[in-house]
Design a protein around this motif. Sequence first.
Motif, PDB file in Angstrom:
ATOM      1  N   VAL A  36      61.447  58.315  48.460  1.00  0.00           N
ATOM      2  CA  VAL A  36      60.951  58.822  49.482  1.00  0.00           C
ATOM      3  C   VAL A  36      61.681  59.396  50.501  1.00  0.00           C
ATOM      4  O   VAL A  36      61.264  60.632  50.994  1.00  0.00           O
ATOM      5  N   PHE A  37      62.941  59.071  50.661  1.00  0.00           N
ATOM      6  CA  PHE A  37      63.829  59.837  51.784  1.00  0.00           C
ATOM      7  C   PHE A  37      64.682  60.808  51.215  1.00  0.00           C
ATOM      8  O   PHE A  37      65.517  61.582  51.804  1.00  0.00           O
ATOM      9  N   LEU A  38      64.905  60.814  49.918  1.00  0.00           N
ATOM     10  CA  LEU A  38      65.615  61.979  49.235  1.00  0.00           C
ATOM     11  C   LEU A  38      65.028  62.807  48.317  1.00  0.00           C
ATOM     12  O   LEU A  38      64.999  64.213  48.428  1.00  0.00           O
ATOM     13  N   LEU A  39      64.705  62.384  47.083  1.00  0.00           N
ATOM     14  CA  LEU A  39      64.290  63.471  45.863  1.00  0.00           C
ATOM     15  C   LEU A  39      62.939  64.061  46.196  1.00  0.00           C
ATOM     16  O   LEU A  39      63.033  64.957  45.561  1.00  0.00           O
ATOM     17  N   ARG A  40      62.167  63.577  46.844  1.00  0.00           N
ATOM     18  CA  ARG A  40      60.902  64.119  47.065  1.00  0.00           C
ATOM     19  C   ARG A  40      61.072  65.455  47.819  1.00  0.00           C
ATOM     20  O   ARG A  40      60.157  66.449  47.959  1.00  0.00           O
ATOM     21  N   THR A  46      63.529  76.282  40.119  1.00  0.00           N
ATOM     22  CA  THR A  46      64.952  76.730  40.026  1.00  0.00           C
ATOM     23  C   THR A  46      65.652  77.117  41.121  1.00  0.00           C
ATOM     24  O   THR A  46      64.824  77.882  42.023  1.00  0.00           O
ATOM     25  N   ILE A  47      66.708  76.528  41.424  1.00  0.00           N
ATOM     26  CA  ILE A  47      67.309  77.131  42.847  1.00  0.00           C
ATOM     27  C   ILE A  47      68.400  78.162  42.661  1.00  0.00           C
ATOM     28  O   ILE A  47      69.361  77.965  41.796  1.00  0.00           O
ATOM     29  N   ASN A  48      68.232  79.297  43.215  1.00  0.00           N
ATOM     30  CA  ASN A  48      69.095  80.473  42.788  1.00  0.00           C
ATOM     31  C   ASN A  48      69.968  80.665  44.380  1.00  0.00           C
ATOM     32  O   ASN A  48      69.629  80.574  45.078  1.00  0.00           O
ATOM     33  N   THR A  49      71.122  80.409  43.884  1.00  0.00           N
ATOM     34  CA  THR A  49      72.280  80.469  44.806  1.00  0.00           C
ATOM     35  C   THR A  49      73.383  81.267  44.324  1.00  0.00           C
ATOM     36  O   THR A  49      73.704  81.452  43.114  1.00  0.00           O
ATOM     37  N   SER A  50      74.097  82.034  45.264  1.00  0.00           N
ATOM     38  CA  SER A  50      75.491  82.576  44.765  1.00  0.00           C
ATOM     39  C   SER A  50      76.589  81.922  44.406  1.00  0.00           C
ATOM     40  O   SER A  50      77.623  82.168  43.829  1.00  0.00           O
ATOM     41  N   ARG A  57      64.671  68.908  41.289  1.00  0.00           N
ATOM     42  CA  ARG A  57      64.406  67.621  41.008  1.00  0.00           C
ATOM     43  C   ARG A  57      64.489  66.944  39.787  1.00  0.00           C
ATOM     44  O   ARG A  57      64.760  65.917  39.674  1.00  0.00           O
ATOM     45  N   SER A  58      63.897  67.813  38.898  1.00  0.00           N
ATOM     46  CA  SER A  58      63.753  67.366  37.354  1.00  0.00           C
ATOM     47  C   SER A  58      65.330  67.062  36.672  1.00  0.00           C
ATOM     48  O   SER A  58      65.636  65.985  36.209  1.00  0.00           O
ATOM     49  N   ASP A  59      66.195  67.880  37.296  1.00  0.00           N
ATOM     50  CA  ASP A  59      67.657  67.784  36.884  1.00  0.00           C
ATOM     51  C   ASP A  59      68.133  66.463  37.383  1.00  0.00           C
ATOM     52  O   ASP A  59      68.895  65.536  36.601  1.00  0.00           O
ATOM     53  N   LEU A  60      67.728  66.019  38.654  1.00  0.00           N
ATOM     54  CA  LEU A  60      68.267  65.016  39.246  1.00  0.00           C
ATOM     55  C   LEU A  60      67.608  63.568  38.501  1.00  0.00           C
ATOM     56  O   LEU A  60      68.182  62.619  38.416  1.00  0.00           O
ATOM     57  N   LEU A  61      66.507  63.829  38.196  1.00  0.00           N
ATOM     58  CA  LEU A  61      65.742  62.694  37.594  1.00  0.00           C
ATOM     59  C   LEU A  61      66.200  62.334  36.181  1.00  0.00           C
ATOM     60  O   LEU A  61      66.437  61.468  35.732  1.00  0.00           O
ATOM     61  N   ASP A  62      66.673  63.573  35.374  1.00  0.00           N
ATOM     62  CA  ASP A  62      66.952  63.424  34.004  1.00  0.00           C
ATOM     63  C   ASP A  62      68.225  62.633  34.288  1.00  0.00           C
ATOM     64  O   ASP A  62      68.629  61.974  33.245  1.00  0.00           O
ATOM     65  N   ALA A  63      69.089  63.005  35.240  1.00  0.00           N
ATOM     66  CA  ALA A  63      70.741  62.239  35.593  1.00  0.00           C
ATOM     67  C   ALA A  63      70.483  60.862  36.084  1.00  0.00           C
ATOM     68  O   ALA A  63      71.281  59.988  35.848  1.00  0.00           O
ATOM     69  N   PHE A  64      69.302  60.829  36.665  1.00  0.00           N
ATOM     70  CA  PHE A  64      69.186  59.527  37.396  1.00  0.00           C
ATOM     71  C   PHE A  64      68.490  58.285  36.723  1.00  0.00           C
ATOM     72  O   PHE A  64      68.855  56.985  36.908  1.00  0.00           O
ATOM     73  N   VAL A  65      67.500  58.624  36.114  1.00  0.00           N
ATOM     74  CA  VAL A  65      66.783  57.919  35.412  1.00  0.00           C
ATOM     75  C   VAL A  65      67.345  56.635  34.591  1.00  0.00           C
ATOM     76  O   VAL A  65      67.341  55.459  34.581  1.00  0.00           O
ATOM     77  N   PRO A  66      68.145  57.342  33.500  1.00  0.00           N
ATOM     78  CA  PRO A  66      68.653  56.478  32.690  1.00  0.00           C
ATOM     79  C   PRO A  66      69.797  55.472  33.057  1.00  0.00           C
ATOM     80  O   PRO A  66      69.339  54.254  32.781  1.00  0.00           O
TER      81      PRO A  66
END
Length: 366
Positions: A36-40, A46-50, A57-66
């Motif tokens: 509620v307070f972070l991932l949403r 895709t976040i493009n930055t220099s 969010r998907s990357d964080l879930l893939d790393a966080f769920v297991p």
Amino acid sequence: MRGNERRGLSARWKLTLSYAGFLMVAGALLLAVVWVFLLRYVPDTTINTSGGFVPNRSDLLDAFVPPTVIALFALLVLGLAGGWLLAGRMLSPLASITEATRLAGAGSLSHRVRMDDRRDEFGELADAFDAMLTKVESHVAEQQRFAANASHELRTPLAIMRTVIDVARKDPGRDTTADLARLKATNDRAIALTEALLVLSRAGNTIAQPEVIDLSLLADEAVDTLLSLAEQQSVLLRIDGSVAHTAGSPTLLLQMMTNLIHNAIVHNQSQEARVWVRTSPAHGRAIVTVENTGAHVPADRLARFTEPFLKGTGRAHLDHHAGNGLGLSIVEKIVEAHGGTLRLTPRNGGGITVRVELPEAIAPAH
């Protein structure tokens, strides 16, 4: 019956599952807070930055769920193991109480739980259980002693009657007038003893439908009944009755009053024998006082006067008015059933003062 029913989960397992469930719920709430307070708020595109790679969010879930699943499983195992140990430690006093209950059910009333080192609810339960066992043990011992004394007292008149009958059968030609008179007197004594035992058993119960009674009227009735006995014993009987109302059973309270006055008459060994009966209200109590002259009685012996079958000594004990040793025992039971107190004290100048205090009741309006 309960023994034939299928046994459910034990209290230890229920507490263990409760602990584990609480940990799992707490973990789930923590994950909900993270979502509620972070991932949403993290975009799922895709976040493009220099500056390089930025996980969405998907990357964080893939790393966080297991690791989260592994952590929840660890919490479940920890909750079950820790809950099992904590529940066992908490419920260990119940095992001692259960064992004491089984021993008491098997007839061993001397066993005690004794948890003096605990100052929690289990300690209070153990103390209450020990107090109950002490009271039950005392009551059982009293009942056994009472049954033994009653059997002995009833055996005596029955043995006398059998002896008289055997003598009469062996000598058919003898005059049986004296034998019949002795049989009647012995039979009357056995009947009186049986009735006293019945009154004593009934007096131990609470009063189901109490009535408001004036104790002074009961005192008058008891005095009228025992006046001829007082004259035979050369005892001057005096009554000073003030109105004193209490609530209870008229039959039992009259029995109480009669027993008190009867005892005061027959156990009076003074040359100028006197008995005083007084009733009065005082400080919310209805008071009955019966005093009699006589020899000095030590206080330690007075304390045993309410024991069943304890009889007085002297001339009164030798005649047929001596009673059966249940008079004050019956009085004590009646007083207890009415929520009152009974006190016996040595009287100045010799004799005994018996004081009964009963809860005062409001007289009904006429």
